[in-house]
Design a protein around this motif. Structure first.
Motif, PDB file in Angstrom:
ATOM      1  N   GLN A  92       0.825  -1.215   0.000  1.00 59.53           N
ATOM      2  CA  GLN A  92       0.000   0.000   0.000  1.00 59.53           C
ATOM      3  C   GLN A  92       0.857   1.261   0.000  1.00 59.53           C
ATOM      4  OE1 GLN A  92      -3.299  -0.549  -0.550  1.00 59.53           O
ATOM      5  NE2 GLN A  92      -3.167   1.617  -1.006  1.00 59.53           N
ATOM      6  N   GLU A  93       1.909   1.257   0.806  1.00 58.82           N
ATOM      7  CA  GLU A  93       2.796   2.428   0.920  1.00 58.82           C
ATOM      8  C   GLU A  93       3.450   2.750  -0.427  1.00 58.82           C
ATOM      9  OE1 GLU A  93       4.802   5.261   3.690  1.00 58.82           O
ATOM     10  OE2 GLU A  93       3.041   4.005   3.860  1.00 58.82           O
ATOM     11  N   LEU A  94       3.901   1.717  -1.111  1.00 62.55           N
ATOM     12  CA  LEU A  94       4.539   1.912  -2.414  1.00 62.55           C
ATOM     13  C   LEU A  94       3.528   2.459  -3.421  1.00 62.55           C
ATOM     14  CD1 LEU A  94       7.421   1.571  -3.361  1.00 62.55           C
ATOM     15  CD2 LEU A  94       6.885  -0.728  -4.123  1.00 62.55           C
ATOM     16  N   LYS A  95       2.285   1.974  -3.353  1.00 63.71           N
ATOM     17  CA  LYS A  95       1.223   2.492  -4.232  1.00 63.71           C
ATOM     18  C   LYS A  95       0.919   3.945  -3.904  1.00 63.71           C
ATOM     19  CE  LYS A  95      -1.463  -1.586  -5.458  1.00 63.71           C
ATOM     20  NZ  LYS A  95      -2.266  -2.590  -4.745  1.00 63.71           N
ATOM     21  N   ASP A  96       0.760   4.230  -2.610  1.00 70.33           N
ATOM     22  CA  ASP A  96       0.322   5.555  -2.163  1.00 70.33           C
ATOM     23  C   ASP A  96       1.358   6.653  -2.375  1.00 70.33           C
ATOM     24  OD1 ASP A  96      -2.035   4.432  -1.368  1.00 70.33           O
ATOM     25  OD2 ASP A  96      -1.582   4.460   0.775  1.00 70.33           O
ATOM     26  N   MET A  97       2.627   6.277  -2.471  1.00 76.60           N
ATOM     27  CA  MET A  97       3.657   7.320  -2.542  1.00 76.60           C
ATOM     28  C   MET A  97       3.672   8.048  -3.884  1.00 76.60           C
ATOM     29  SD  MET A  97       7.043   4.989  -2.473  1.00 76.60           S
ATOM     30  CE  MET A  97       8.322   6.080  -3.048  1.00 76.60           C
ATOM     31  N   GLY A  98       2.956   7.499  -4.859  1.00 71.05           N
ATOM     32  CA  GLY A  98       2.844   8.177  -6.147  1.00 71.05           C
ATOM     33  C   GLY A  98       4.185   8.572  -6.717  1.00 71.05           C
ATOM     34  N   LYS A  99       4.309   9.823  -7.082  1.00 81.52           N
ATOM     35  CA  LYS A  99       5.549  10.313  -7.681  1.00 81.52           C
ATOM     36  C   LYS A  99       6.362  11.123  -6.669  1.00 81.52           C
ATOM     37  CE  LYS A  99       4.492   9.684 -12.383  1.00 81.52           C
ATOM     38  NZ  LYS A  99       4.292   8.236 -12.287  1.00 81.52           N
ATOM     39  N   SER A 100       6.293  10.703  -5.413  1.00 77.76           N
ATOM     40  CA  SER A 100       7.016  11.403  -4.344  1.00 77.76           C
ATOM     41  C   SER A 100       8.471  11.635  -4.711  1.00 77.76           C
ATOM     42  CB  SER A 100       6.969  10.603  -3.043  1.00 77.76           C
ATOM     43  OG  SER A 100       5.671  10.534  -2.555  1.00 77.76           O
ATOM     44  N   LYS A 101       8.980  12.769  -4.246  1.00 74.32           N
ATOM     45  CA  LYS A 101      10.383  13.120  -4.505  1.00 74.32           C
ATOM     46  C   LYS A 101      11.060  13.538  -3.206  1.00 74.32           C
ATOM     47  CE  LYS A 101      10.177  14.499  -9.362  1.00 74.32           C
ATOM     48  NZ  LYS A 101       9.412  13.310  -9.663  1.00 74.32           N
ATOM     49  N   GLY A 102      12.372  13.581  -3.245  1.00 80.61           N
ATOM     50  CA  GLY A 102      13.156  14.104  -2.118  1.00 80.61           C
ATOM     51  C   GLY A 102      12.878  13.400  -0.803  1.00 80.61           C
ATOM     52  N   GLN A 103      12.717  14.208   0.255  1.00 79.30           N
ATOM     53  CA  GLN A 103      12.525  13.673   1.603  1.00 79.30           C
ATOM     54  C   GLN A 103      11.261  12.819   1.721  1.00 79.30           C
ATOM     55  OE1 GLN A 103      15.781  13.996   2.506  1.00 79.30           O
ATOM     56  NE2 GLN A 103      14.721  13.661   4.447  1.00 79.30           N
ATOM     57  N   ASP A 104      10.239  13.222   0.960  1.00 81.34           N
ATOM     58  CA  ASP A 104       8.982  12.472   0.947  1.00 81.34           C
ATOM     59  C   ASP A 104       9.217  11.044   0.465  1.00 81.34           C
ATOM     60  OD1 ASP A 104       6.571  13.306   1.857  1.00 81.34           O
ATOM     61  OD2 ASP A 104       5.666  13.525  -0.144  1.00 81.34           O
ATOM     62  N   PHE A 105       9.960  10.924  -0.634  1.00 78.52           N
ATOM     63  CA  PHE A 105      10.289   9.614  -1.193  1.00 78.52           C
ATOM     64  C   PHE A 105      11.085   8.794  -0.181  1.00 78.52           C
ATOM     65  CE2 PHE A 105      13.264   6.744  -3.262  1.00 78.52           C
ATOM     66  CZ  PHE A 105      12.417   6.004  -4.077  1.00 78.52           C
ATOM     67  N   TRP A 115       9.349  -2.278   7.187  1.00 77.56           N
ATOM     68  CA  TRP A 115       8.302  -3.296   7.306  1.00 77.56           C
ATOM     69  C   TRP A 115       8.698  -4.608   6.630  1.00 77.56           C
ATOM     70  CZ3 TRP A 115       4.390   0.931   5.590  1.00 77.56           C
ATOM     71  CH2 TRP A 115       4.065   1.745   6.686  1.00 77.56           C
ATOM     72  N   VAL A 116       9.326  -4.511   5.470  1.00 75.38           N
ATOM     73  CA  VAL A 116       9.720  -5.739   4.763  1.00 75.38           C
ATOM     74  C   VAL A 116      10.813  -6.460   5.552  1.00 75.38           C
ATOM     75  CG1 VAL A 116      10.617  -6.729   2.610  1.00 75.38           C
ATOM     76  CG2 VAL A 116       9.011  -4.831   2.512  1.00 75.38           C
ATOM     77  N   SER A 117      11.734  -5.703   6.100  1.00 71.06           N
ATOM     78  CA  SER A 117      12.789  -6.276   6.922  1.00 71.06           C
ATOM     79  C   SER A 117      12.197  -6.957   8.164  1.00 71.06           C
ATOM     80  CB  SER A 117      13.761  -5.164   7.329  1.00 71.06           C
ATOM     81  OG  SER A 117      14.764  -5.677   8.143  1.00 71.06           O
ATOM     82  N   ALA A 118      11.210  -6.325   8.786  1.00 70.48           N
ATOM     83  CA  ALA A 118      10.547  -6.912   9.954  1.00 70.48           C
ATOM     84  C   ALA A 118       9.782  -8.176   9.559  1.00 70.48           C
ATOM     85  CB  ALA A 118       9.598  -5.894  10.597  1.00 70.48           C
ATOM     86  N   ALA A 119       9.169  -8.173   8.373  1.00 72.68           N
ATOM     87  CA  ALA A 119       8.451  -9.357   7.884  1.00 72.68           C
ATOM     88  C   ALA A 119       9.414 -10.529   7.723  1.00 72.68           C
ATOM     89  CB  ALA A 119       7.747  -9.051   6.560  1.00 72.68           C
TER      90      ALA A 119
END
Length: 168
Positions: A92-105, A115-119
């Protein structure tokens, strides 16, 4: 050339054969996109984690389980539940981030990577519950096969997410 992109990207993972085999059918949607590749890898991990969780749920209902087996199965079920939750959030996070750039990305990707590391840790914790000679047998063997596959796909997804993050 789309499958070549998958092959070359998968060569950077710990389990390249599993990576290629699990992602090749997505070649047309992935094309040459590191983002789509990461997304597909996460989705594959999530699907396999959901299957493993269902499998463990069924095993835990078996009659005639030894107490230690039942305990290990219950713990594993909790770990697989956590894996499913964390991978769902990552997809979901990867979908929701859209075209985020910089610090947002950076912020979105660090959430995904965490989360993937914890999984992956959850998968390994489940497997650890079956260590020791007392738990050898069919239950352990079948759990191992399922959860190991989830762990390998999750490890690959983490590598491909890291790769996508570093190329951005």
């Amino acid at each position: 050339s789309d499958t070549n992109f998958i092959k070359s990207s998968c060569s950077a993972t710990t389990y390249p054969q599993v990576c290629i085999q699990s992602l090749s059918s997505y070649a047309t949607s992935i094309q040459q996109s590191p983002r789509q590749l990461a997304q597909a890898a996460l989705s594959v991990s999530l699907t396999r984690a959901q299957k493993a969780k269902t499998f463990v749920t069924k095993l835990a209902k078996f009659k005639g389980l030894k107490a230690r087996e039942y305990g290990a199965l219950k713990d594993c079920l909790e770990e697989m539940g956590d894996t499913v939750d964390r991978l769902s959030k990552s997809v979901q996070e990867l979908k929701d981030m859209g075209k985020s750039k910089g610090q947002d990305f950076v912020w979105h990707m660090s959430n995904v990577e965490t989360w993937v590391s914890a999984a992956l840790t959850d998968d390994n914790t489940c497997l650890d519950g079956f260590s020791g000679k007392a738990l050898d047998g069919k239950i352990k063997a079948s759990i191992r096969a399922q959860v190991l596959n989830v762990a390998q796909c999750t490890s690959n997804a983490l590598a491909l997410c890291n790769r996508f993050a570093s190329k951005h």
